[in-house]
Design an enzyme around this catalytic site. Structure first.
Site, PDB file in Angstrom:
ATOM      1  N   ASP A 268     -23.191  -9.808 -47.841  1.00 47.52           N
ATOM      2  CA  ASP A 268     -21.677  -9.792 -47.955  1.00 47.52           C
ATOM      3  C   ASP A 268     -21.457  -8.790 -48.942  1.00 47.52           C
ATOM      4  OD1 ASP A 268     -19.950 -11.504 -46.713  1.00 47.52           O
ATOM      5  OD2 ASP A 268     -20.665 -13.162 -47.649  1.00 47.52           O
TER       6      ASP A 268
ATOM      7  N   LYS B 275     -18.685 -15.433 -36.774  1.00 48.64           N
ATOM      8  CA  LYS B 275     -20.054 -14.595 -37.195  1.00 48.64           C
ATOM      9  C   LYS B 275     -21.282 -15.020 -36.507  1.00 48.64           C
ATOM     10  CE  LYS B 275     -17.944 -14.371 -41.845  1.00 48.64           C
ATOM     11  NZ  LYS B 275     -17.835 -14.638 -43.241  1.00 48.64           N
TER      12      LYS B 275
ATOM     13  N   GLN C 189     -20.629 -18.915 -47.275  1.00 52.07           N
ATOM     14  CA  GLN C 189     -19.211 -18.747 -47.112  1.00 52.07           C
ATOM     15  C   GLN C 189     -18.566 -19.282 -48.021  1.00 52.07           C
ATOM     16  OE1 GLN C 189     -18.025 -17.324 -44.265  1.00 52.07           O
ATOM     17  NE2 GLN C 189     -15.778 -17.643 -44.794  1.00 52.07           N
TER      18      GLN C 189
END
Ligand code: GUN
Length: 292
Positions: free
Chosen positions: A119, A52, A96
């Protein structure tokens, strides 16, 4: 059989985003800035977060990686989330998953400002998606929709079977595919560990999506001739012939299933790069939604 090449499609998206960044620079506008919090050293999570950050660099986004040890107390993590919520230089951020067991993932997700939740995991964004209100759609489901759309796969009226009902893939994807919009308008069956006659249900799928994290779970007998098969699995399996000592394996037994399909996404190089591309699209959108 045609390969649904996520690497090629994601590159196309990254090039579009890079052009958008260039244009923003010309116009003197702010450059999107994504932050990522990574807790611990789980191999898969480290790989994904690094990818990312690398994608940000490639596109011209700013990025910040915040790392904590496995033992970080929950309140320290929550305080960091709050700080990122308030930091005007950060347009979007992710935490994450998975997190260590002593940290309540739900509490962390709820603490993220929905306007920075690139997200798309916050209930506000999940609700917006359900009602087709602008917001952030979870990166993997959004990436799968984009992969199909950009490869001209028609979803209208198709039978779609999803294996796996996770909050971040199967369940949101079932809503996107079933909605009254293009791409969408599928007849969706969301299957899970209690589903009976799974193979029979899968054989009815025009579009079969596997997202359970069990290597090689989908075998040729579960697939209809000419089906579109999308593999979301990414399990690390030991392989001493590889430089890193492991390889990524999908949920689909590619070699036996591929010849039966019209389109199939490989692992690696299918859904994975699309998830990252979607996260980048969401980060740019975070700025646009703010009117910056
Ligand atoms: N873990 C597995 N997939 C994801 C994802 O898309 N976002 C985050 N934050 N964690 C993940």
């Amino acid at each position: 059989m045609q390969l649904l090449d996520g690497k090629v499609t994601a590159l196309e998206i990254r090039q579009e985003l890079a052009a958008a960044v260039k244009q923003r620079k010309i116009e003197g506008k702010k450059i999107p800035h994504l932050a990522a919090i990574l807790v611990g050293n789980d191999g898969g999570s480290v790989t994904y977060v690094n990818a990312k950050v690398k994608a940000c660099e490639e596109i011209g986004f700013e990025s910040t990686l915040i790392r904590y040890d496995d033992s970080v107390p929950e309140d320290i993590l929550l305080a960091k989330v709050q700080a990122l919520n308030e930091d005007k230089s950060i347009d979007g951020f992710i935490v994450q998953l998975p997190l260590p067991e002593h940290i309540d993932e739900q509490k962390v997700t709820l603490a993220i400002d929905p306007k920075k939740d690139v997200d798309g995991f916050h209930p506000m964004n999940l609700g917006n998606m359900l009602l087709d209100i602008p917001g952030f759609i979870c990166a993997t489901p959004a990436g799968i929709m984009e992969l199909m759309e950009r490869n001209n796969i028609k979803t209208e009226g198709k039978n779609c079977v999803i294996i796996g009902r996770s909050n971040i893939v199967g369940t949101p994807l079932s809503l996107l595919l079933g909605r009254n919009k293009s791409p969408g308008n599928c007849t969706v069956t969301l299957t899970h560990s209690r589903t009976q006659n799974l193979a029979e249900i899968c054989r009815n799928a025009d579009i079969l999506i596997a997202a359970i994290g069990q290597p090689g779970f989908v075998t040729a007998d579960m697939v209809k001739d000419g089906a579109v098969v999308i593999d979301v699995g990414t399990t690390r399996v030991d392989d001493s012939s590889k430089p890193k000592g492991w390889k990524l394996v999908g949920d689909v037994n590619f070699d036996e299933v591929a010849p039966k399909t019209s389109f199939i996404s490989p692992v690696p190089g299918g859904v994975g790069p699309m998830t990252i591309a979607s996260l980048m699209m969401n980060t740019l959108k975070a700025m646009e939604l703010k009117g910056k």
